[in-house]
Write a protein that holds these residues in place. Structure first.
Motif, PDB file in Angstrom:
ATOM      1  N   UNK A 158       0.679  -1.366   0.133  1.00 51.65           N
ATOM      2  CA  UNK A 158      -0.028  -0.068   0.222  1.00 51.65           C
ATOM      3  C   UNK A 158       0.969   1.144  -0.047  1.00 51.65           C
ATOM      4  N   UNK A 159       2.273   1.176  -0.186  1.00 53.82           N
ATOM      5  CA  UNK A 159       3.109   2.168   0.125  1.00 53.82           C
ATOM      6  C   UNK A 159       3.053   3.027  -1.129  1.00 53.82           C
ATOM      7  N   UNK A 160       2.339   2.505  -2.404  1.00 56.19           N
ATOM      8  CA  UNK A 160       2.463   3.101  -3.659  1.00 56.19           C
ATOM      9  C   UNK A 160       1.254   3.755  -3.887  1.00 56.19           C
ATOM     10  N   UNK A 161       0.513   4.476  -2.928  1.00 58.13           N
ATOM     11  CA  UNK A 161      -0.958   4.904  -3.212  1.00 58.13           C
ATOM     12  C   UNK A 161      -0.659   6.332  -3.822  1.00 58.13           C
ATOM     13  N   UNK A 162      -1.590   6.991  -4.322  1.00 59.58           N
ATOM     14  CA  UNK A 162      -1.888   8.347  -4.489  1.00 59.58           C
ATOM     15  C   UNK A 162      -2.936   8.769  -3.759  1.00 59.58           C
ATOM     16  N   UNK A 163      -2.308   9.770  -2.929  1.00 59.49           N
ATOM     17  CA  UNK A 163      -3.444  10.470  -2.249  1.00 59.49           C
ATOM     18  C   UNK A 163      -3.661  11.803  -2.653  1.00 59.49           C
ATOM     19  N   UNK A 164      -5.009  12.336  -2.898  1.00 60.85           N
ATOM     20  CA  UNK A 164      -5.388  13.513  -3.227  1.00 60.85           C
ATOM     21  C   UNK A 164      -6.090  14.223  -2.078  1.00 60.85           C
ATOM     22  N   UNK A 165      -5.481  15.534  -1.963  1.00 64.31           N
ATOM     23  CA  UNK A 165      -5.917  16.381  -0.771  1.00 64.31           C
ATOM     24  C   UNK A 165      -6.851  17.501  -1.253  1.00 64.31           C
ATOM     25  N   UNK A 166      -8.027  17.556  -0.549  1.00 60.50           N
ATOM     26  CA  UNK A 166      -9.011  18.709  -0.823  1.00 60.50           C
ATOM     27  C   UNK A 166      -9.113  19.694   0.319  1.00 60.50           C
ATOM     28  N   UNK A 167      -9.131  20.819  -0.110  1.00 53.95           N
ATOM     29  CA  UNK A 167      -9.383  21.830   0.813  1.00 53.95           C
ATOM     30  C   UNK A 167     -10.997  22.356   0.765  1.00 53.95           C
ATOM     31  N   UNK A 168     -11.466  22.415   1.712  1.00 55.47           N
ATOM     32  CA  UNK A 168     -12.964  22.630   2.155  1.00 55.47           C
ATOM     33  C   UNK A 168     -13.767  22.344   1.165  1.00 55.47           C
ATOM     34  N   UNK A 169     -13.516  20.788   0.813  1.00 54.26           N
ATOM     35  CA  UNK A 169     -14.289  20.264  -0.213  1.00 54.26           C
ATOM     36  C   UNK A 169     -15.501  19.549   0.757  1.00 54.26           C
ATOM     37  N   UNK A 170     -16.985  19.605   0.393  1.00 52.75           N
ATOM     38  CA  UNK A 170     -17.967  19.402   1.009  1.00 52.75           C
ATOM     39  C   UNK A 170     -17.801  17.551   1.192  1.00 52.75           C
ATOM     40  N   UNK A 171     -18.168  17.245   2.422  1.00 53.95           N
ATOM     41  CA  UNK A 171     -17.976  15.926   2.975  1.00 53.95           C
ATOM     42  C   UNK A 171     -19.187  15.362   3.152  1.00 53.95           C
ATOM     43  N   UNK A 172     -19.630  13.824   2.739  1.00 53.82           N
ATOM     44  CA  UNK A 172     -20.665  13.393   3.208  1.00 53.82           C
ATOM     45  C   UNK A 172     -20.508  12.890   4.375  1.00 53.82           C
TER      46      UNK A 172
END
Length: 135
Positions: free
Chosen positions: A1-15
């Motif tokens: 799992x070390x080669x995952x791509x993480x996307x970060x979002x700022x003030x994104x509406x969350x369910x």
């Protein structure tokens, strides 16, 4: 799992259901049985950052701030499947980058996380006070 791509979002509406899942799978104690309360918690935070893997929410950082003097990091949670990969550290780093050097970042740690926060640069303080919520 070390080669995952993480996307970060700022003030994104969350369910709220996604937030409850991350809270429950992270080990953090929040009132996740009360979905309307979780929804209110994320309805209007001053600053929220989220971490996503393959469009699945895996981490959240929710803060209340004036963007000038202080910021209270109210929630920092990462799904246990993704802990140890630096996602929590990155959420804090991105929070600090948005706030800048003039703003103090403050939090109240859960007992189980007391050893984690110093690794992110937080210093323990002996002059904090709290009036605890009743529920």
């Amino acid at each position: 799992m070390k080669n995952i791509t993480v996307e970060y979002r700022h003030n994104f509406p969350l369910d709220p259901l996604d937030v409850v899942r991350v809270f429950d799978q992270s080990g953090i104690k929040r009132p996740t049985a009360n979905l309307p309360r979780i929804a209110r918690m994320f309805a209007a935070p001053c600053l929220s950052l989220s971490a996503w893997v393959d469009n699945e929410l895996v981490g959240v950082a929710r803060s209340l701030t004036d963007y000038a003097y202080c910021c209270y990091l109210s929630d920092l949670a990462v799904d246990q499947r993704y802990q140890g990969l630096g996602i929590g550290k990155e959420l804090v780093k991105r929070t600090q980058a948005i706030l800048g050097d003039d703003v103090s970042l403050i939090l109240l740690s859960a007992p189980d996380a007391m050893s984690y926060y110093p690794t992110l640069g937080f210093e323990p303080t002996g002059n904090a006070y709290v009036i605890r919520r009743k529920h």
